[in-house]
Structures are given as C-alpha cells and as structure tokens.
Design an enzyme around this catalytic site. Sequence first.
Site, short mmCIF file in Angstrom:
data_model
loop_
_atom_site.label_atom_id
_atom_site.label_comp_id
_atom_site.label_asym_id
_atom_site.label_seq_id
_atom_site.Cartn_x
_atom_site.Cartn_y
_atom_site.Cartn_z
N GLN A 100 2.05 1.24 9.64
CA GLN A 100 2.77 1.38 8.37
C GLN A 100 2.00 2.31 7.44
O GLN A 100 2.46 2.63 6.36
CB GLN A 100 2.92 0.01 7.70
N ASN A 101 0.81 2.71 7.86
CA ASN A 101 -0.04 3.51 6.99
C ASN A 101 0.38 4.98 7.04
O ASN A 101 0.81 5.48 8.07
CB ASN A 101 -1.51 3.37 7.41
N VAL A 102 0.20 5.63 5.89
CA VAL A 102 0.61 7.04 5.78
C VAL A 102 -0.61 7.95 5.67
O VAL A 102 -0.49 9.13 5.39
CB VAL A 102 1.54 7.21 4.54
N HIS A 118 6.22 4.52 8.41
CA HIS A 118 6.51 4.80 7.00
C HIS A 118 6.20 6.23 6.61
O HIS A 118 6.04 6.53 5.43
CB HIS A 118 5.75 3.82 6.09
N CYS A 126 12.40 18.23 1.30
CA CYS A 126 13.23 18.44 0.10
C CYS A 126 14.07 17.19 -0.14
O CYS A 126 14.74 16.69 0.77
CB CYS A 126 14.11 19.67 0.31
N CYS A 152 16.87 25.52 -1.07
CA CYS A 152 17.99 25.09 -1.94
C CYS A 152 17.57 24.83 -3.38
O CYS A 152 18.39 24.39 -4.18
CB CYS A 152 18.65 23.86 -1.35
N THR A 190 -1.98 -6.39 8.04
CA THR A 190 -0.70 -6.30 7.31
C THR A 190 -0.32 -7.67 6.78
O THR A 190 -0.55 -8.68 7.45
CB THR A 190 0.42 -5.70 8.20
N ASN A 215 -6.64 -10.64 10.38
CA ASN A 215 -6.47 -10.55 8.93
C ASN A 215 -7.39 -11.58 8.28
O ASN A 215 -7.38 -12.74 8.70
CB ASN A 215 -4.99 -10.87 8.56
N PRO A 216 -8.22 -11.20 7.33
CA PRO A 216 -9.08 -12.21 6.70
C PRO A 216 -8.29 -13.29 5.97
O PRO A 216 -8.82 -14.37 5.71
CB PRO A 216 -9.92 -11.40 5.70
#
Length: 250
Positions: A100-102, A118, A126, A152, A190, A215-216
Amino acid sequence: MDFPSSFLNKINTAKKIAVLTGAGVSRESGLDTFRDVGGYWSKYNPYELASPQGFLKNPLLVWQWYQARRNRAKEAEPNPGHLALAQMEKLFPEFYLFTQNVDGLHFRAGSQNVYELHGNIFKSHCFSCGASYDIDFEIGESIDTIPNCPRCNGLIRPSVVWFGESLPFDILSLAYETSRSCDLFFTIGTSSEVYPAADLPYQAKSKGAYVVEINPNETSFTRYADLSIREKSGEILPKILDTIKEIKII
Ligand code: OAD
C-alpha cells in the site's frame, strides 16, 4: 525468538508466498504512518489531502504535502525489513509483494515482484485527461507553479490512489488471485483498516493459507492470524529470513 513448528513447517513446504505491506514497514526508515499516534491522519484531514474533492478545492495544499512526502521518501533508505523481504523473494518459487506504500522503498531494497496497490508518489498524471508523466515535478509557493498538462492544460496530480478512487484493476485482480492461491501470507505493518487491501489476508485465510501478521500493535485482523508477531518489521523480518535460510539448507 522461537517460531512455532506450524510456521516452520509452512516455510518448509510453501511454494507460493504473498506479502501485503503498509506504512509500518517504512517506519524504521523514518517515514510516518497514517493512523498511529502522531501519524498523518492524527494531524491532517485525509479528505483535504487525499481525495479528488480536496485536490480541486486546494491543489496547492495537496501538492505541497505530497512534495514534502516525496522529499522525505527520497532521503529515506530501505531498512532491514525491506532488505529481508527482497532476499526472501529469492528463496521461494513464487513470491509476490503487494504494497500500500507509495514510497518506492521495496524497489530500492531490491525486491522485483512488487505491485503497488495505491500508486507511486514519484509518478504523476493529468487530473483531466489522465496522461501519465514520469517527470519529477517541483512546485513553488504559489498556485501558478502547479504543473499543467502539456496535452490538455489540465492540472497535474500525483499518481496515488485517493479516497473514493479505484485501485489499479490489474494489480488488484492479481492481488486477489494470489491471495486466494498462496500457501503462506504475510500481512506486515498495516492497520488493516483500508479496503480493499485489508481484505487480502481474509481472502488468503478463506482458501486455507497460513497467515502471519507482523505488527507491534493489535489490529482488527490479529485474532484471525495463524501467527501474530508483535514486533517491528525491521527487527523480526531479518530473523525470519535467517530461519528460512536454515530450513531451506537442511
Ligand atoms: P496505517 O498508518 O493505517 O497503519 C500502520 C501500521 O503499522 C499500524 O498498525 C502500526 O501499528 C504498524 N507499525 C508501526 N510501526 C511499525 C513497525 N516498525 N513495524 C511494523 N509495523 C509497524 O498505515 P496503512 O495500513 O499502510 O492510503 O494504511 C493504509 C492506507 O491508509 C495507506 O496506504 C494510505 C492511508 O490512508 C492512501 O493514502 C490511499
């Protein structure tokens, strides 16, 4: 840490691995998460910064926020969690990493089979005509500095998925298909709050995969996991990698 025998057996027999990562996996690279204390969504309104409506209302604010995040992502380095996942990929016949990280850190760590659910903060397109641009746009202090589409004249926006938008169809289809056919599934860093990504571990579980959560903190998925490891991904993934290597040699 001593891993349970059920997990060790799975490592030994698993052919197809699926991994879902979220912002927590980049936390040890110094990047912020969204829903932890001090995370982005505890300080900012997600609909102002991460929705098409928010962008049209105040494109400058949205661009400034993404530009700051882009700069931080550029300066960040992959951490031992990213690096361990890149090594793990080489040890199984089929290994798929859905993120999910960008921030692009999985690629920079050397992972090859990465699918960005993601989008990617370093790409743009655009808002009006959808034309894609790989150019690293920089904006200034005023609205006039927001780039316009050469085709455009529409507003250029970051190529990330915003609230209310669909995930890339091909990647999401592959994620569902892989989750429903893998032997071992890892959900890492996550909160399991954002769908459809949060549905993937349930899909894996419904088809009999062994599902490990790293996950902690507890999440809404924790109680369904076959194994919940409450540790930081940058600390536990190198240990899992070492265990896999030992088992695969024997
Ligand atoms: P969240 O911020 O919702 O969750 C991050 C998770 O990482 C939390 O459950 C933390 O407990 C965990 N965490 C923190 N430090 C960690 C560490 N060192 N190791 C492992 N886990 C750790 O982030 P996501 O689940 O990725 O979407 O959020 C999903 C989506 O919501 C994001 O992609 C973003 C956001 O809105 C969009 O922008 C479209």
